[in-house]
Write a protein that holds these residues in place. Structure first.
Motif, PDB file in Angstrom:
ATOM      1  N   ALA A  35       0.832  -1.204   0.000  1.00 32.48           N
ATOM      2  CA  ALA A  35       0.000   0.000   0.000  1.00 32.48           C
ATOM      3  C   ALA A  35       0.866   1.254   0.000  1.00 32.48           C
ATOM      4  O   ALA A  35       0.571   2.239  -0.702  1.00 32.48           O
ATOM      5  CB  ALA A  35      -0.937  -0.004   1.205  1.00 32.48           C
ATOM      6  N   ALA A  36       1.934   1.247   0.790  1.00 35.17           N
ATOM      7  CA  ALA A  36       2.829   2.408   0.827  1.00 35.17           C
ATOM      8  C   ALA A  36       3.495   2.632  -0.526  1.00 35.17           C
ATOM      9  O   ALA A  36       3.702   3.775  -0.950  1.00 35.17           O
ATOM     10  CB  ALA A  36       3.876   2.215   1.921  1.00 35.17           C
ATOM     11  N   ASP A  37       3.857   1.537  -1.215  1.00 29.13           N
ATOM     12  CA  ASP A  37       4.466   1.675  -2.538  1.00 29.13           C
ATOM     13  C   ASP A  37       3.506   2.301  -3.544  1.00 29.13           C
ATOM     14  O   ASP A  37       3.930   3.009  -4.471  1.00 29.13           O
ATOM     15  CB  ASP A  37       4.923   0.308  -3.047  1.00 29.13           C
ATOM     16  CG  ASP A  37       6.084  -0.253  -2.235  1.00 29.13           C
ATOM     17  OD1 ASP A  37       6.777   0.558  -1.577  1.00 29.13           O
ATOM     18  OD2 ASP A  37       6.279  -1.490  -2.259  1.00 29.13           O
ATOM     19  N   LEU A  38       2.205   2.038  -3.372  1.00 29.32           N
ATOM     20  CA  LEU A  38       1.213   2.551  -4.322  1.00 29.32           C
ATOM     21  C   LEU A  38       0.661   3.916  -3.943  1.00 29.32           C
ATOM     22  O   LEU A  38      -0.039   4.544  -4.750  1.00 29.32           O
ATOM     23  CB  LEU A  38       0.043   1.572  -4.444  1.00 29.32           C
ATOM     24  CG  LEU A  38       0.321   0.244  -5.149  1.00 29.32           C
ATOM     25  CD1 LEU A  38      -0.882  -0.677  -5.018  1.00 29.32           C
ATOM     26  CD2 LEU A  38       0.629   0.480  -6.629  1.00 29.32           C
ATOM     27  N   LEU A  39       0.962   4.392  -2.730  1.00 28.98           N
ATOM     28  CA  LEU A  39       0.344   5.622  -2.244  1.00 28.98           C
ATOM     29  C   LEU A  39       0.624   6.814  -3.153  1.00 28.98           C
ATOM     30  O   LEU A  39      -0.298   7.514  -3.608  1.00 28.98           O
ATOM     31  CB  LEU A  39       0.823   5.902  -0.823  1.00 28.98           C
ATOM     32  CG  LEU A  39       0.299   7.202  -0.203  1.00 28.98           C
ATOM     33  CD1 LEU A  39      -1.217   7.168  -0.094  1.00 28.98           C
ATOM     34  CD2 LEU A  39       0.939   7.438   1.172  1.00 28.98           C
ATOM     35  N   VAL A  40       1.903   7.065  -3.430  1.00 31.49           N
ATOM     36  CA  VAL A  40       2.267   8.214  -4.261  1.00 31.49           C
ATOM     37  C   VAL A  40       1.693   8.060  -5.665  1.00 31.49           C
ATOM     38  O   VAL A  40       1.200   9.026  -6.267  1.00 31.49           O
ATOM     39  CB  VAL A  40       3.797   8.373  -4.309  1.00 31.49           C
ATOM     40  CG1 VAL A  40       4.190   9.492  -5.269  1.00 31.49           C
ATOM     41  CG2 VAL A  40       4.348   8.656  -2.919  1.00 31.49           C
ATOM     42  N   LEU A  41       1.723   6.844  -6.189  1.00 36.81           N
ATOM     43  CA  LEU A  41       1.201   6.610  -7.531  1.00 36.81           C
ATOM     44  C   LEU A  41      -0.290   6.903  -7.614  1.00 36.81           C
ATOM     45  O   LEU A  41      -0.756   7.544  -8.572  1.00 36.81           O
ATOM     46  CB  LEU A  41       1.480   5.163  -7.951  1.00 36.81           C
ATOM     47  CG  LEU A  41       0.982   4.765  -9.340  1.00 36.81           C
ATOM     48  CD1 LEU A  41       1.633   5.619 -10.406  1.00 36.81           C
ATOM     49  CD2 LEU A  41       1.251   3.285  -9.584  1.00 36.81           C
ATOM     50  N   VAL A  42      -1.050   6.452  -6.617  1.00 44.75           N
ATOM     51  CA  VAL A  42      -2.494   6.705  -6.618  1.00 44.75           C
ATOM     52  C   VAL A  42      -2.776   8.206  -6.597  1.00 44.75           C
ATOM     53  O   VAL A  42      -3.659   8.705  -7.311  1.00 44.75           O
ATOM     54  CB  VAL A  42      -3.156   5.996  -5.422  1.00 44.75           C
ATOM     55  CG1 VAL A  42      -4.598   6.470  -5.236  1.00 44.75           C
ATOM     56  CG2 VAL A  42      -3.128   4.494  -5.622  1.00 44.75           C
ATOM     57  N   LEU A  43      -2.025   8.942  -5.768  1.00 49.66           N
ATOM     58  CA  LEU A  43      -2.230  10.397  -5.709  1.00 49.66           C
ATOM     59  C   LEU A  43      -1.830  11.077  -7.013  1.00 49.66           C
ATOM     60  O   LEU A  43      -2.586  11.896  -7.569  1.00 49.66           O
ATOM     61  CB  LEU A  43      -1.430  10.978  -4.541  1.00 49.66           C
ATOM     62  CG  LEU A  43      -1.912  10.598  -3.138  1.00 49.66           C
ATOM     63  CD1 LEU A  43      -0.920  11.099  -2.092  1.00 49.66           C
ATOM     64  CD2 LEU A  43      -3.304  11.170  -2.871  1.00 49.66           C
ATOM     65  N   LEU A  44      -0.654  10.738  -7.527  1.00 45.53           N
ATOM     66  CA  LEU A  44      -0.171  11.394  -8.742  1.00 45.53           C
ATOM     67  C   LEU A  44      -1.049  11.087  -9.944  1.00 45.53           C
ATOM     68  O   LEU A  44      -1.377  11.975 -10.740  1.00 45.53           O
ATOM     69  CB  LEU A  44       1.272  10.964  -9.027  1.00 45.53           C
ATOM     70  CG  LEU A  44       2.353  11.552  -8.119  1.00 45.53           C
ATOM     71  CD1 LEU A  44       3.717  11.037  -8.525  1.00 45.53           C
ATOM     72  CD2 LEU A  44       2.329  13.068  -8.167  1.00 45.53           C
ATOM     73  N   ILE A  45      -1.420   9.836 -10.092  1.00 44.83           N
ATOM     74  CA  ILE A  45      -2.191   9.445 -11.262  1.00 44.83           C
ATOM     75  C   ILE A  45      -3.583  10.084 -11.240  1.00 44.83           C
ATOM     76  O   ILE A  45      -4.125  10.485 -12.280  1.00 44.83           O
ATOM     77  CB  ILE A  45      -2.277   7.904 -11.350  1.00 44.83           C
ATOM     78  CG1 ILE A  45      -2.587   7.465 -12.770  1.00 44.83           C
ATOM     79  CG2 ILE A  45      -3.332   7.335 -10.433  1.00 44.83           C
ATOM     80  CD1 ILE A  45      -2.496   5.975 -12.953  1.00 44.83           C
ATOM     81  N   GLY A  46      -4.155  10.221 -10.045  1.00 44.84           N
ATOM     82  CA  GLY A  46      -5.466  10.852  -9.949  1.00 44.84           C
ATOM     83  C   GLY A  46      -5.413  12.331 -10.296  1.00 44.84           C
ATOM     84  O   GLY A  46      -6.215  12.822 -11.095  1.00 44.84           O
ATOM     85  N   PHE A  47      -4.447  13.053  -9.715  1.00 41.71           N
ATOM     86  CA  PHE A  47      -4.363  14.486  -9.993  1.00 41.71           C
ATOM     87  C   PHE A  47      -3.911  14.746 -11.431  1.00 41.71           C
ATOM     88  O   PHE A  47      -4.291  15.756 -12.032  1.00 41.71           O
ATOM     89  CB  PHE A  47      -3.416  15.154  -8.995  1.00 41.71           C
ATOM     90  CG  PHE A  47      -4.008  15.289  -7.624  1.00 41.71           C
ATOM     91  CD1 PHE A  47      -5.152  16.045  -7.427  1.00 41.71           C
ATOM     92  CD2 PHE A  47      -3.425  14.645  -6.536  1.00 41.71           C
ATOM     93  CE1 PHE A  47      -5.706  16.160  -6.152  1.00 41.71           C
ATOM     94  CE2 PHE A  47      -3.981  14.763  -5.271  1.00 41.71           C
ATOM     95  CZ  PHE A  47      -5.120  15.517  -5.077  1.00 41.71           C
ATOM     96  N   ALA A  48      -3.094  13.847 -11.980  1.00 42.51           N
ATOM     97  CA  ALA A  48      -2.706  13.998 -13.385  1.00 42.51           C
ATOM     98  C   ALA A  48      -3.924  13.876 -14.293  1.00 42.51           C
ATOM     99  O   ALA A  48      -4.087  14.638 -15.259  1.00 42.51           O
ATOM    100  CB  ALA A  48      -1.662  12.947 -13.755  1.00 42.51           C
ATOM    101  N   MET A  49      -4.812  12.934 -13.992  1.00 42.37           N
ATOM    102  CA  MET A  49      -6.026  12.785 -14.785  1.00 42.37           C
ATOM    103  C   MET A  49      -6.966  13.981 -14.615  1.00 42.37           C
ATOM    104  O   MET A  49      -7.709  14.324 -15.532  1.00 42.37           O
ATOM    105  CB  MET A  49      -6.752  11.496 -14.400  1.00 42.37           C
ATOM    106  CG  MET A  49      -6.057  10.239 -14.868  1.00 42.37           C
ATOM    107  SD  MET A  49      -5.820  10.192 -16.678  1.00 42.37           S
ATOM    108  CE  MET A  49      -4.086  10.665 -16.797  1.00 42.37           C
ATOM    109  N   THR A  50      -6.911  14.616 -13.453  1.00 43.59           N
ATOM    110  CA  THR A  50      -7.681  15.850 -13.274  1.00 43.59           C
ATOM    111  C   THR A  50      -7.199  16.922 -14.247  1.00 43.59           C
ATOM    112  O   THR A  50      -8.000  17.628 -14.884  1.00 43.59           O
ATOM    113  CB  THR A  50      -7.552  16.361 -11.830  1.00 43.59           C
ATOM    114  OG1 THR A  50      -8.025  15.355 -10.939  1.00 43.59           O
ATOM    115  CG2 THR A  50      -8.349  17.628 -11.624  1.00 43.59           C
ATOM    116  N   GLY A  51      -5.870  17.038 -14.371  1.00 42.52           N
ATOM    117  CA  GLY A  51      -5.331  17.997 -15.335  1.00 42.52           C
ATOM    118  C   GLY A  51      -5.687  17.646 -16.766  1.00 42.52           C
ATOM    119  O   GLY A  51      -6.033  18.524 -17.572  1.00 42.52           O
ATOM    120  N   VAL A  52      -5.613  16.360 -17.106  1.00 44.41           N
ATOM    121  CA  VAL A  52      -5.977  15.937 -18.458  1.00 44.41           C
ATOM    122  C   VAL A  52      -7.447  16.231 -18.740  1.00 44.41           C
ATOM    123  O   VAL A  52      -7.819  16.702 -19.814  1.00 44.41           O
ATOM    124  CB  VAL A  52      -5.677  14.432 -18.640  1.00 44.41           C
ATOM    125  CG1 VAL A  52      -6.253  13.921 -19.961  1.00 44.41           C
ATOM    126  CG2 VAL A  52      -4.179  14.186 -18.604  1.00 44.41           C
TER     127      VAL A  52
END
Length: 400
Positions: A158-175
């Motif tokens: 879960a810790a390994d995926l934490l940053v990815l989940v946050l980044l990928i979500g906010f990146a899709m917000t920008g897209v």
């Protein structure tokens, strides 16, 4: 060169994914959606590998497969519909995202840490389909839920995926915001073009009214006078008829001049249209913003505009080029100052061996304006150079 000669190139353009360009067919639209949505399916590798590893019972594997199929179906349906013309209602969107989150929690708790990657899809869905303000809360909530589930299944994963989940979500917000802005700009551009066309129609109507109003009134008046004079004064009636003929001929001349003025292309307008046409054809364009045309006669500018239109038409239809460079400069020659237009592309061209009708007509048009045309193959493609005289004595020189 005929259109049949270009079929392979046209087929290649149809099958390519033209990012940044409006989809021309429904098939191309669905292909783009599949590209943008399917790229995230890479995170399914862990759940799929877990299912086929044999760690679970037959019932657990069947239930996991069914749950994963439902999860992916909801994800694809949500994003495919949201990227179309008729997205789901807001309440249904929230319900679908909630069902994805519930499935991710259930599958992760029952089948283990490899299923935590499903929260990436929940984050992507939140960023793509929710309004920005709602997404800014939903994405961190998704990450927090994943961490809570990870305390029971695997905190390290879960810790390994934490940053990815946050980044990928906010990146899709920008897209998502970029897509909405692009759509709004296209609609605004279409509205501006429509308003400009309407304004041009009104201006043409006003000009024609001003040109013909007086002439038609005079023709009507003289026709009435001639009708009254015919029985008793045929000579006077004949003079009125002659005046009617003269007025009508002058009106025809005025209309021709007005129509000619409207048909005369302007180089600045053609340059703006060229930028759009080349981008729509998938050609990288390098076009000057505002060429220096001070003192250039209208006939010379019109000839250059026709040359630019013909050259870019050939680039789009026949060359198969990926890049096109347009340049407009002033040069001082032995015959006096000229304005030079050059259009160069890196295309392979077609099988034709001689100049086409377009270039022949363009040569005649430039010669009528006192200019010249040069066109031919280069080491890297095709180059067209049109020169017209400029009414200025300044020696601008050629660029380095």
């Amino acid at each position: 060169m005929t259109d049949d000669d270009l079929l392979p190139e046209e087929v290649r353009r149809e099958t390519a994914v033209g990012l940044g360009r409006t989809a021309r067919t429904r098939r191309e639209l669905w292909r783009r959606k599949a590209l943008w949505i399917g790229v995230w399916l890479v995170f399914l590798s862990s759940p799929v590998h877990d299912l086929v590893s044999g760690r679970h019972t037959s019932a657990g594997t069947a239930a996991g497969s069914l749950g994963l199929a439902v999860f992916v179906s909801v994800y694809l349906a949500l994003l495919f519909r949201d990227m179309g013309d008729a997205p789901y209602p807001r309440r249904l969107v929230v319900a679908l995202i909630g069902s994805m989150a519930a499935l991710a929690v259930t599958l992760s708790l029952t089948l283990g840490a490899p299923w935590l990657g499903l929260f990436c899809y929940v984050s992507v869905a939140c960023g793509m389909v929710l309004p920005p303000r709602a997404a800014f809360w939903a994405i961190p909530a998704t990450a927090a839920t994943m961490m809570l589930v990870g305390l029971r299944t695997g905190v390290e994963q879960a810790a390994d995926l934490l940053v990815l989940v946050l980044l990928i979500g906010f990146a899709m917000t920008g897209v998502s915001q970029l897509v909405r802005t692009t759509i709004a700009l296209r609609e605004a551009r279409a509205t501006v073009a429509q308003l400009a066309a309407n304004e041009e129609r009104l201006r043409l109507a006003r000009d024609l009214h001003d040109l013909l109003g007086h002439s038609l009134s005079l023709i009507t008046l003289k026709s009435e006078l001639a009708g009254r004079m015919l029985p008793e004064h045929p000579e006077k009636a004949a003079r009125q008829v002659a005046d009617i003929e003269q007025v009508s001929r002058q009106a025809m001349v005025d209309v021709r001049e007005a129509v000619t003025g409207y048909r005369r292309p302007r180089l600045a307008a053609e340059l703006a249209g060229v930028q759009v046409a080349l981008a729509a054809a998938g050609v990288t364009a390098h076009v000057p913003a505002e060429p220096d045309l001070d003192g250039v006669p209208e006939e010379s500018e019109s000839a250059l505009a026709w040359a630019l239109r013909e050259a870019v038409t050939n680039v789009v239809r026949h060359s198969g080029a990926g890049r096109c460079t347009v340049d407009v400069v002033r040069r001082q020659t032995l015959d006096g100052p000229v304005v030079e237009l050059s259009v160069e592309d890196n295309g392979s061209g077609g099988p034709g061996t001689g100049p086409g009708n377009g270039l022949t007509g363009l040569t005649e048009r430039l010669e009528k304006a006192g200019g010249t045309l040069e066109a031919g193959r280069t080491r890297h493609g095709f180059r067209l150079v049109a020169r017209v005289p400029a009414d200025t004595g300044a020696d601008i020189g050629s660029p380095a």
